[in-house]
Scaffold this motif. Structure first.
Motif, mmCIF file in Angstrom:
data_model
loop_
_atom_site.group_PDB
_atom_site.id
_atom_site.type_symbol
_atom_site.label_atom_id
_atom_site.label_comp_id
_atom_site.label_asym_id
_atom_site.label_seq_id
_atom_site.Cartn_x
_atom_site.Cartn_y
_atom_site.Cartn_z
ATOM 1 N N LEU A 143 72.349 -31.661 48.083
ATOM 2 C CA LEU A 143 73.548 -32.317 47.382
ATOM 3 C C LEU A 143 72.989 -32.708 46.055
ATOM 4 N N ASP A 144 73.445 -31.878 44.970
ATOM 5 C CA ASP A 144 73.190 -32.262 43.506
ATOM 6 C C ASP A 144 74.012 -33.146 42.912
ATOM 7 N N GLU A 145 73.321 -34.443 42.502
ATOM 8 C CA GLU A 145 74.274 -35.648 41.971
ATOM 9 C C GLU A 145 75.379 -36.047 42.575
ATOM 10 N N PRO A 146 75.614 -36.329 43.903
ATOM 11 C CA PRO A 146 76.809 -36.106 44.427
ATOM 12 C C PRO A 146 77.377 -37.748 44.167
ATOM 13 N N THR A 147 76.830 -38.584 43.721
ATOM 14 C CA THR A 147 77.255 -40.019 43.469
ATOM 15 C C THR A 147 77.679 -40.141 42.018
ATOM 16 N N VAL A 148 77.301 -39.346 41.113
ATOM 17 C CA VAL A 148 77.550 -39.215 39.611
ATOM 18 C C VAL A 148 79.035 -39.866 39.434
ATOM 19 N N GLY A 149 79.283 -40.545 38.667
ATOM 20 C CA GLY A 149 80.653 -40.977 38.108
ATOM 21 C C GLY A 149 81.460 -41.736 39.274
ATOM 22 N N LEU A 150 80.933 -41.955 40.461
ATOM 23 C CA LEU A 150 81.833 -42.659 41.383
ATOM 24 C C LEU A 150 81.590 -44.011 41.248
ATOM 25 N N ASP A 151 82.682 -45.066 41.597
ATOM 26 C CA ASP A 151 82.398 -46.354 41.497
ATOM 27 C C ASP A 151 81.539 -46.915 42.318
ATOM 28 N N PRO A 152 81.079 -48.294 42.311
ATOM 29 C CA PRO A 152 80.293 -48.852 43.213
ATOM 30 C C PRO A 152 80.430 -48.815 44.752
ATOM 31 N N VAL A 153 81.592 -49.075 45.062
ATOM 32 C CA VAL A 153 82.182 -49.415 46.342
ATOM 33 C C VAL A 153 81.860 -47.831 46.990
ATOM 34 N N LEU A 154 82.503 -47.043 46.432
ATOM 35 C CA LEU A 154 82.428 -45.636 46.703
ATOM 36 C C LEU A 154 80.977 -45.021 46.937
ATOM 37 N N ARG A 155 80.056 -45.568 45.972
ATOM 38 C CA ARG A 155 78.724 -44.967 46.031
ATOM 39 C C ARG A 155 77.915 -45.725 47.289
ATOM 40 N N VAL A 156 78.421 -46.880 47.349
ATOM 41 C CA VAL A 156 77.900 -47.584 48.617
ATOM 42 C C VAL A 156 78.170 -46.685 50.088
ATOM 43 N N GLU A 157 79.541 -46.386 50.202
ATOM 44 C CA GLU A 157 80.304 -45.725 51.280
ATOM 45 C C GLU A 157 79.469 -44.377 51.311
ATOM 46 N N LEU A 158 79.235 -43.606 50.312
ATOM 47 C CA LEU A 158 78.651 -42.203 50.499
ATOM 48 C C LEU A 158 77.151 -42.553 50.925
ATOM 49 N N TRP A 159 76.492 -43.170 50.533
ATOM 50 C CA TRP A 159 75.004 -43.571 50.878
ATOM 51 C C TRP A 159 75.026 -44.174 52.390
ATOM 52 N N ALA A 160 75.861 -44.777 52.914
ATOM 53 C CA ALA A 160 75.973 -44.944 54.397
ATOM 54 C C ALA A 160 76.352 -43.631 55.079
ATOM 55 N N LEU A 161 77.136 -43.026 54.606
ATOM 56 C CA LEU A 161 77.657 -41.604 55.288
ATOM 57 C C LEU A 161 76.414 -40.728 55.181
ATOM 58 N N PHE A 162 75.579 -40.657 54.161
ATOM 59 C CA PHE A 162 74.328 -39.986 54.240
ATOM 60 C C PHE A 162 73.462 -40.373 55.389
ATOM 61 N N HIS A 163 73.392 -41.488 55.604
ATOM 62 C CA HIS A 163 72.095 -42.295 56.508
ATOM 63 C C HIS A 163 72.821 -42.099 58.005
ATOM 64 N N ASP A 164 73.997 -42.069 57.985
ATOM 65 C CA ASP A 164 74.856 -41.829 59.298
ATOM 66 C C ASP A 164 74.741 -40.327 59.655
#
Lengths: 247, 244
Positions: A158-179
């Motif tokens: 994943l090349d910079e998947p969290t760029v430009g996302l709001d903080p809430v969404l960013r946290v959610e995505l990192w949770a998804l990655f760990h999941d």
């Protein structure tokens, strides 16, 4: 590969990439373990994207080897097992979210139910019938991510998947990655934001086509005697500069 | 090569176009409008009857060239092509998918243009209508495949449009519309023998005047098809999984 034991997702040895007259990667060696979220961090233009392109097998390389899941990078049998998200959302603006995913699903040959599954995973079910061109930047990049999740690949690049996302969404995505990692997927996630370092299981720090560190976040802080990744990165650059300068 | 992936690609391209009704409208209506304009322009002379068949070859060719080269260029630039090439999609699946999608559009476009020419503009076709339509279709496919090929050498939409005068205009000039091919200077005549559009125009003229048999037209169709296959082959060479 006869001696592949299944514990390493990506093995890079002495990788050298020259783009035009510019040396993009200067003999890089690293390995990414299976089932972990590995962060690839470094400033813009340091070669992160070139490294990722080499791993998914679309980059011409000058020297070295890249082995992915036990096979040379880019081999046809890897194309169903590696999901790649480019920095700019590579999806069709003139199709709806669902039409995009349906097409990529058909190309992969994944089950039809996969479309709904990845829509849910990326929280896009509500936007499924909207044209991608009308979505916000963050939503578009999630469509791109959703396409990479189709068919549950063993490795996600994943090349910079969290760029430009709001903080809430960013946290959610990192949770998804760990999941995903908990379920055995290996992830290589790049970012130029040092804050994201602490969210990774392991870190690869890059600068100017070379690897500065391959460490756990805690190990990195301990080794550099710093308290945050940003300072650790700077301290690594400084000590690197001291090493290369004649005394 | 995989039929399912090829058809999925063709379906996807057609879905994209269906979301753009203005493009569809322009594609389908503009050739007929221009043919109508020409027949009006030459209404008191026999010029339209002479060049009308050739014009039928021109529009599908030019329009398909433009539409295909720009859409594939967009695909190359937007990163979707790179994504597809990391997925199990063959190069021929991609190119044939595009060819099928635009080929289907070309069938509709050519049918409308031929119908309009005959029933509205009064173009007389002495030969077989089916043959006329198949030549027009082969011609549109040729435009599609040349467009795919050209998009590989363009870095921007501006450059793609510049390929029109380079690849298409000489074929129009030497194709026999302005001057019958057998009256061209020898060198130009020899060159025109190697241009696919010349053969398309020859074939359409032959069908319209019913001066040659079906074998002649079939032979011309084979030549056009050979150029189309050649352009597909060259296009797939330019479509590389690994780039610098």
């Amino acid at each position: 590969m006869t001696n592949y034991d299944g514990s390493v997702a990506i093995e890079v040895r002495d990788l050298r990439v020259i783009r035009g007259t510019n040396v993009a990667l200067r003999g890089l060696s690293l390995s990414v373990p299976v089932g972990e979220v590995v962060g690839l961090l470094g400033p813009s233009g340091c070669g992160k994207t070139t490294l990722m392109r080499s791993i998914v097998g679309v980059q011409k390389i000058s020297a070295g080897t890249v082995t992915v899941l036990g096979y040379p990078a880019g081999m046809p049998r890897l194309r169903q097992r590696v999901g790649y998200v480019t920095q700019d959302a590579s999806v069709y603006d003139d199709l709806t979210v669902r039409q995009n995913l349906r097409y990529f699903r058909a190309v992969l040959g994944a089950a039809a139910s996969e479309v709904d599954r990845v829509l849910e995973l990326t929280d896009l079910t509500q936007q499924a019938t909207r044209m991608v061109g009308t979505l916000s930047g963050g939503q578009r990049s999630r469509v791109s991510l959703a396409a990479a999740l189709l068919g549950s690949p063993d490795l996600l690049v994943l090349d910079e998947p969290t760029v430009g996302l709001d903080p809430v969404l960013r946290v959610e995505l990192w949770a998804l990655f760990h999941d995903l990692a908990a379920r055995g997927t290996s992830l290589l996630v790049s970012s130029h934001v040092m804050d994201e370092a602490t969210r990774c299981d392991r870190l690869l720090l890059m600068r100017d086509g070379s690897l500065l560190a391959d460490e756990t976040p805690a190990g990195l802080l301990a080794a550099t005697g710093t308290t945050d990744p940003e300072t650790a990165f700077l301290s690594l650059i400084e000590s690197g500069a001291r090493r290369t300068e004649p005394a | 090569m995989n039929l399912r992936r090829t058809l999925a690609t063709a379906g996807r391209v057609l879905t994209q176009i269906s979301h753009d009704p203005r493009t569809v409208g322009l594609l389908l209506v503009v050739p007929s409008l221009l043919i109508g304009l020409m027949s009006w322009l030459f209404s008191d002379t026999d010029v339209f009857q002479r060049i009308g068949p050739a014009i039928l070859a021109l529009f599908p060719f030019i329009i398909m060239f433009l539409v295909t080269s720009i859409t594939t260029l967009r695909e190359r630039r937007s990163g979707t092509l790179e994504r597809l090439l990391t997925m199990p999609l063959g190069k021929f699946d991609f190119i044939l998918g595009y060819t099928i999608a635009f080929g289907a559009l070309a069938v509709v476009q050519a049918t409308i243009a031929v119908a309009f020419s005959i029933w509205v503009c009064g173009l007389t076709i002495s030969g077989s209508l089916a043959l006329l339509l198949s030549v027009a279709l082969a011609d549109a496919l040729l435009g599609t495949t040349l467009g795919l090929f050209a998009s590989a050498f363009a870095r921007s939409e501006f450059q793609v449009v510049q390929f029109l005068p380079v690849l298409v205009f000489p074929q129009i000039l030497l194709g026999g519309i302005f001057l019958p091919r057998d009256q061209l200077p020898d060198v130009l005549h020899a060159i025109s023998d190697w241009l696919p559009l010349s053969h398309a125009i020859d074939a359409l003229n032959a069908v319209a005047a019913n001066t040659e048999d079906a074998d002649y037209v079939g032979g011309k169709l084979v030549i056009i098809a050979a150029f189309a296959v050649g352009a597909i082959a060259l296009g797939s060479v330019t479509l590389r999984r690994k780039t610098a």
